[in-house]
Design a protein around this motif. Structure first.
Motif, mmCIF file in Angstrom:
data_model
loop_
_atom_site.group_PDB
_atom_site.id
_atom_site.type_symbol
_atom_site.label_atom_id
_atom_site.label_comp_id
_atom_site.label_asym_id
_atom_site.label_seq_id
_atom_site.Cartn_x
_atom_site.Cartn_y
_atom_site.Cartn_z
ATOM 1 N N LEU A 161 15.317 -21.029 28.313
ATOM 2 C CA LEU A 161 15.930 -22.287 27.878
ATOM 3 C C LEU A 161 17.429 -22.197 28.136
ATOM 4 O O LEU A 161 18.036 -21.143 27.969
ATOM 5 C CB LEU A 161 15.693 -22.553 26.389
ATOM 6 N N THR B 212 12.389 -27.657 34.462
ATOM 7 C CA THR B 212 11.605 -28.442 33.508
ATOM 8 C C THR B 212 12.531 -29.002 32.443
ATOM 9 O O THR B 212 13.304 -28.255 31.830
ATOM 10 C CB THR B 212 10.530 -27.565 32.836
ATOM 11 N N TYR B 213 12.480 -30.299 32.240
ATOM 12 C CA TYR B 213 13.237 -30.925 31.153
ATOM 13 C C TYR B 213 12.502 -30.677 29.839
ATOM 14 O O TYR B 213 11.309 -30.969 29.707
ATOM 15 C CB TYR B 213 13.389 -32.421 31.390
ATOM 16 N N VAL B 214 13.231 -30.142 28.855
ATOM 17 C CA VAL B 214 12.642 -29.857 27.546
ATOM 18 C C VAL B 214 13.048 -30.908 26.520
ATOM 19 O O VAL B 214 12.211 -31.412 25.758
ATOM 20 C CB VAL B 214 13.062 -28.453 27.060
ATOM 21 N N ALA C 274 14.262 -25.563 31.193
ATOM 22 C CA ALA C 274 13.607 -24.258 31.369
ATOM 23 C C ALA C 274 13.165 -24.160 32.820
ATOM 24 O O ALA C 274 13.207 -25.147 33.572
ATOM 25 C CB ALA C 274 12.419 -24.118 30.420
ATOM 26 N N THR D 139 7.334 -24.559 33.390
ATOM 27 C CA THR D 139 7.219 -24.238 31.966
ATOM 28 C C THR D 139 6.510 -25.357 31.227
ATOM 29 O O THR D 139 6.781 -26.548 31.474
ATOM 30 C CB THR D 139 8.625 -24.043 31.351
ATOM 31 N N ASN D 140 5.614 -25.003 30.329
ATOM 32 C CA ASN D 140 5.022 -25.991 29.428
ATOM 33 C C ASN D 140 6.061 -26.296 28.348
ATOM 34 O O ASN D 140 6.374 -25.416 27.529
ATOM 35 C CB ASN D 140 3.740 -25.441 28.809
ATOM 36 N N PRO D 141 6.609 -27.513 28.283
ATOM 37 C CA PRO D 141 7.685 -27.770 27.323
ATOM 38 C C PRO D 141 7.205 -27.956 25.888
ATOM 39 O O PRO D 141 8.021 -27.929 24.964
ATOM 40 C CB PRO D 141 8.317 -29.056 27.854
ATOM 41 N N LEU E 129 8.183 -25.279 23.222
ATOM 42 C CA LEU E 129 9.641 -25.270 23.078
ATOM 43 C C LEU E 129 10.107 -26.491 22.289
ATOM 44 O O LEU E 129 10.983 -26.395 21.415
ATOM 45 C CB LEU E 129 10.310 -25.260 24.454
ATOM 46 N N ARG E 130 9.526 -27.627 22.581
ATOM 47 C CA ARG E 130 9.891 -28.841 21.845
ATOM 48 C C ARG E 130 9.528 -28.711 20.372
ATOM 49 O O ARG E 130 10.317 -29.100 19.497
ATOM 50 C CB ARG E 130 9.200 -30.055 22.472
#
Length: 256
Positions: free
Chosen positions: A59, A76-78, A202, A206-208, A211-212
């Motif tokens: 991140l 990847t937008y988180v 990320a 990446t699976n966001p 993280l979200r």
């Protein structure tokens, strides 16, 4: 893996950012994540775009302009942190700093032929924002450009009379007012239109979702030891439509 939150980090608030990240790490473990400790900004080699493109980036926080240019479709937008600004959640704007004339805050130069101090040509708040008209009735014209390397440097350039105007991220301006004496030597002439805030990213693929979830928990769990404005304002977390970033115009490059 590597993680960083470099954009509003200062020596004076580094401990607070590390405390917040500890909350993210704890929440991450509840959601199946093992997040690394933060890498401080002075340990990130130039250019930062290489850091943001690392294939082990857990991140980081970037700027909206590189997000829609060099990083587009490569990360990847988180989500986006909010800081309690008076605008749409997850958005921000730039404060417009003007050089004082005869120490009169109402006596400033016009908007033509100005010397612009800007932090970097890949900055949404410092460069792209300077190309629009808000808060003026039209876009200013510039006779000279002073590249400073940081918003603090742009503040100093205006305060010392080396530049007439600078556009500074409103969250950063809160920090500069708190920690930089030069902030008393400029006049705030208003603010620009709001745009989406600094995106958290990320590595691509990446699976966001976890993280979200961790960030949503962390902004609730985190209790700053001091004033939250030491970090720029009270933290919140928002997931915006990434297209809001990509719909913004890409400004012309800064002059060499």
């Amino acid at each position: 893996m590597i993680a960083s939150l470099p954009m509003y980090w200062r020596e004076e608030n580094a401990r607070s950012w590390c405390d917040f990240w500890s909350c993210v790490q704890s929440a991450g473990r509840r959601h199946g994540l093992d997040l690394p400790d933060l890498t401080p900004p002075d340990a990130i080699p130039e250019p930062w775009s290489d850091h943001w493109l690392r294939d082990d980036l857990a991140l980081s926080m970037t700027c909206g302009l590189p997000f829609r240019t060099v990083l587009k479709d490569r990360v990847t937008y988180v989500g986006t942190l909010g800081f309690g600004l008076n605008c749409k959640p997850g958005h921000y704007y730039s404060r417009v700093l003007r050089r004082l004339v005869r120490n009169n805050p109402h006596d400033v130069t016009g908007i033509d032929g100005l010397r612009l101090a800007y932090n970097s040509s890949d900055s949404q708040s410092g460069w792209a924002a300077s190309q629009g008209g808000t808060p003026f009735f039209r876009a200013p014209t510039y006779s000279a450009f002073v590249k400073t390397g940081s918003h603090a440097g742009s503040l100093d350039a205006v305060a010392q009379g080396h530049a007439d105007i600078a556009f500074v991220d409103a969250v950063t301006w809160r920090l500069l007012k708190r920690f930089e004496p030069a902030s008393a030597k400029v006049h705030v002439a208003g603010h620009t239109a709001a745009t989406p805030g600094l995106p958290l990213i990320a590595t691509r693929g990446t699976n966001p979702a976890p993280l979200r979830a961790a960030l949503l928990d962390a902004v609730v769990d985190f209790v700053p030891q001091g004033d939250p404005f030491e970090m720029g304002g009270p933290l919140s977390f928002h997931v915006l439509d990434p297209q809001r970033y990509f719909d913004l115009p890409i400004p012309a490059p800064a002059p060499a």
